[in-house]
Design a protein around this motif. Structure first.
Motif, PDB file in Angstrom:
ATOM      1  N   ILE A 102     -12.034  56.683  56.936  1.00  0.00           N
ATOM      2  CA  ILE A 102     -12.527  55.327  57.210  1.00  0.00           C
ATOM      3  C   ILE A 102     -12.636  55.174  58.725  1.00  0.00           C
ATOM      4  N   LEU A 103     -13.856  54.994  59.192  1.00  0.00           N
ATOM      5  CA  LEU A 103     -14.088  54.921  60.636  1.00  0.00           C
ATOM      6  C   LEU A 103     -13.928  53.498  61.155  1.00  0.00           C
ATOM      7  N   LYS A 104     -13.488  53.400  62.404  1.00  0.00           N
ATOM      8  CA  LYS A 104     -13.347  52.100  63.068  1.00  0.00           C
ATOM      9  C   LYS A 104     -14.333  52.026  64.231  1.00  0.00           C
ATOM     10  N   LYS A 105     -14.687  50.808  64.599  1.00  0.00           N
ATOM     11  CA  LYS A 105     -15.506  50.597  65.779  1.00  0.00           C
ATOM     12  C   LYS A 105     -14.628  50.125  66.930  1.00  0.00           C
ATOM     13  N   LEU A 106     -14.910  50.630  68.088  1.00  0.00           N
ATOM     14  CA  LEU A 106     -14.219  50.147  69.274  1.00  0.00           C
ATOM     15  C   LEU A 106     -14.743  48.764  69.646  1.00  0.00           C
ATOM     16  N   ILE A 107     -13.919  47.996  70.304  1.00  0.00           N
ATOM     17  CA  ILE A 107     -14.327  46.657  70.746  1.00  0.00           C
ATOM     18  C   ILE A 107     -14.082  46.551  72.250  1.00  0.00           C
ATOM     19  N   THR A 135     -11.600  61.707  65.844  1.00  0.00           N
ATOM     20  CA  THR A 135     -11.185  60.561  66.659  1.00  0.00           C
ATOM     21  C   THR A 135     -10.889  59.319  65.820  1.00  0.00           C
ATOM     22  N   GLY A 136     -11.535  59.205  64.651  1.00  0.00           N
ATOM     23  CA  GLY A 136     -11.375  58.017  63.816  1.00  0.00           C
ATOM     24  C   GLY A 136     -12.303  56.884  64.200  1.00  0.00           C
ATOM     25  N   PHE A 137     -13.182  57.127  65.180  1.00  0.00           N
ATOM     26  CA  PHE A 137     -14.097  56.076  65.650  1.00  0.00           C
ATOM     27  C   PHE A 137     -15.557  56.501  65.486  1.00  0.00           C
ATOM     28  N   GLU A 138     -16.407  55.521  65.266  1.00  0.00           N
ATOM     29  CA  GLU A 138     -17.826  55.794  65.142  1.00  0.00           C
ATOM     30  C   GLU A 138     -18.407  56.266  66.470  1.00  0.00           C
ATOM     31  N   ALA A 139     -19.317  57.223  66.373  1.00  0.00           N
ATOM     32  CA  ALA A 139     -20.086  57.644  67.549  1.00  0.00           C
ATOM     33  C   ALA A 139     -21.421  56.898  67.529  1.00  0.00           C
ATOM     34  N   SER A 140     -22.147  56.976  68.640  1.00  0.00           N
ATOM     35  CA  SER A 140     -23.422  56.269  68.721  1.00  0.00           C
ATOM     36  C   SER A 140     -24.534  57.260  69.050  1.00  0.00           C
ATOM     37  N   VAL A 141     -25.750  56.769  69.042  1.00  0.00           N
ATOM     38  CA  VAL A 141     -26.907  57.576  69.416  1.00  0.00           C
ATOM     39  C   VAL A 141     -27.635  56.874  70.553  1.00  0.00           C
ATOM     40  N   GLY A 152     -19.270  49.006  74.872  1.00  0.00           N
ATOM     41  CA  GLY A 152     -17.905  49.431  74.549  1.00  0.00           C
ATOM     42  C   GLY A 152     -17.591  49.555  73.078  1.00  0.00           C
ATOM     43  N   TYR A 153     -18.589  49.790  72.231  1.00  0.00           N
ATOM     44  CA  TYR A 153     -18.317  49.934  70.801  1.00  0.00           C
ATOM     45  C   TYR A 153     -18.197  51.406  70.390  1.00  0.00           C
ATOM     46  N   ALA A 154     -18.517  52.329  71.293  1.00  0.00           N
ATOM     47  CA  ALA A 154     -18.410  53.768  71.039  1.00  0.00           C
ATOM     48  C   ALA A 154     -18.301  54.484  72.381  1.00  0.00           C
ATOM     49  N   PHE A 155     -17.752  55.696  72.346  1.00  0.00           N
ATOM     50  CA  PHE A 155     -17.654  56.435  73.612  1.00  0.00           C
ATOM     51  C   PHE A 155     -18.277  57.829  73.522  1.00  0.00           C
ATOM     52  N   ILE A 156     -18.659  58.258  72.325  1.00  0.00           N
ATOM     53  CA  ILE A 156     -19.380  59.532  72.162  1.00  0.00           C
ATOM     54  C   ILE A 156     -20.824  59.201  71.814  1.00  0.00           C
TER      55      ILE A 156
END
Length: 344
Positions: A102-107, A135-141, A152-156
């Motif tokens: 279960i992935l989380k989004k950074l805030i 990492t447990g967090f969503e990545a972005s494109v 700041g919702y993703a770092f990869i």
């Protein structure tokens, strides 16, 4: 006198026979003991592999523990040369293995951005899934439709570009003109296979293709369009590889696609360390689960069976080989030499 000689000879014969029997029995005893000893060792190794899997499953695992586990389980037969467990085997050994991710989004995160860069068709989706699992967090494109990563919702951030200029329209709203990647992960794949994978993706992205047979589509698929694609895109592959492995001003972690498939456990562990992620053995094992495997693109049967060597004639091989060699003059990677195809 003659009878005494006969008695002595007879006694010696009996004695020799007894000695032979004892020697044979000792040899047999040694052989049986040796077999029992080997069986005992094999059983202990089996038990140790299972116990280590269970012991470390929910714990953060160190590199030394991982290497020890691999060594023992490989000797025991749980691992093949690819250093990969089969999920059905793991599910039998580990009753409490759960791969529900279960992935989380950074805030409003202030974590420095990391570029996940590659030439298209090099396994970026798969690697992004692995990083999300680790990492447990969503990545972005990096594209026009997503929110600006600087929010700041993703770092990869997945990218196929040779710069950090944002593609998102939203970035202009938050006054972001550069993404300022502090680190980068570059995925390198054999350019022959990457070119073919990307061409398949572009040419088969519609439902109309699925209804065509190989004969109906062959003329369009293998014609001059393919040759033009190879010439243009191989140059882009070179630009991307040189930029991220030689020009980018920051730490770069190289993911070799073929090694990621062949030695997933050690490669994923190394990747996790680069992004400063602590990793449990369970997370490491679950990078082979459907969450990751489902990200691989599938094609109609006849197209999936086509190999890169079939798709590149001598003219194209000479061109791509030259691209590979000129790239290697700058980045100096031994793996690139292995990508060269014979020009016959």
């Amino acid at each position: 006198m003659e009878s005494k000689v006969r008695f002595v000879l007879c006694s010696l014969t009996i004695l020799c026979s007894l000695v032979l029997v004892l020697v044979n029995n000792n040899v047999l005893f040694f052989h049986i003991s040796h077999i029992r000893q080997n069986t005992s060792i094999s059983f202990e190794i089996n038990d140790t592999c299972k116990s280590l899997l269970r012991k470390y499953l929910k714990l953060q695992i160190t590199e030394a523990q991982l290497n020890g586990l691999i060594s023992i389980c490989k000797t025991d037969g749980y691992l093949n040369d690819r250093i990969e467990f089969d999920m059905p085997v793991l599910n039998k050994v580990l009753k409490n293995l759960t791969c529900g991710i279960i992935l989380k989004k950074l805030i409003n995160s202030t974590i420095s951005l990391i570029a996940l860069a590659s030439f298209p068709g090099s396994g970026n989706n798969m690697t992004r899934g692995i990083l999300e699992a680790v990492t447990g967090f969503e990545a972005s494109v990096s594209n026009r439709k997503v929110l600006c990563p600087s929010r700041g919702y993703a770092f990869i951030i997945k990218t196929h570009r040779t710069n950090d200029i944002p593609q998102s329209k939203d970035c202009s709203r938050v006054n972001t003109h550069r993404l300022n990647y502090k680190k980068a992960i570059y995925i390198l794949r054999n350019p022959y296979n990457a070119l073919l994978a990307e061409y398949k993706r572009r040419r088969t992205f519609s439902k109309r293709f699925e209804t065509k047979t190989q004969t109906q589509f062959e003329g369009d698929y293998f014609g001059a369009r393919w040759e033009r694609f190879v010439i243009l895109q191989s140059k882009i592959w070179k630009e991307l590889t040189i930029y991220w492995l030689n020009t980018f001003n920051g730490p770069v972690h190289l993911v070799v696609y073929e090694k990621m498939l062949a030695y997933r456990m050690t490669e994923v562990y190394s990747l996790a360390r680069f992004v400063n992620a602590s990793i449990t053995l369970e997370t490491l094992l679950c990078t082979k689960s459907n969450f990751i495997e489902d990200r691989k693109r599938t094609y109609v049967n006849w197209l999936s069976e086509i190999s890169a060597s079939e798709m590149f004639d001598v003219k194209m091989r000479k061109f791509v080989n030259k691209i590979i060699l000129s790239t290697n003059e700058i980045v100096k990677l031994k793996i690139l030499e292995e990508y060269i195809l014979p020009e016959i």
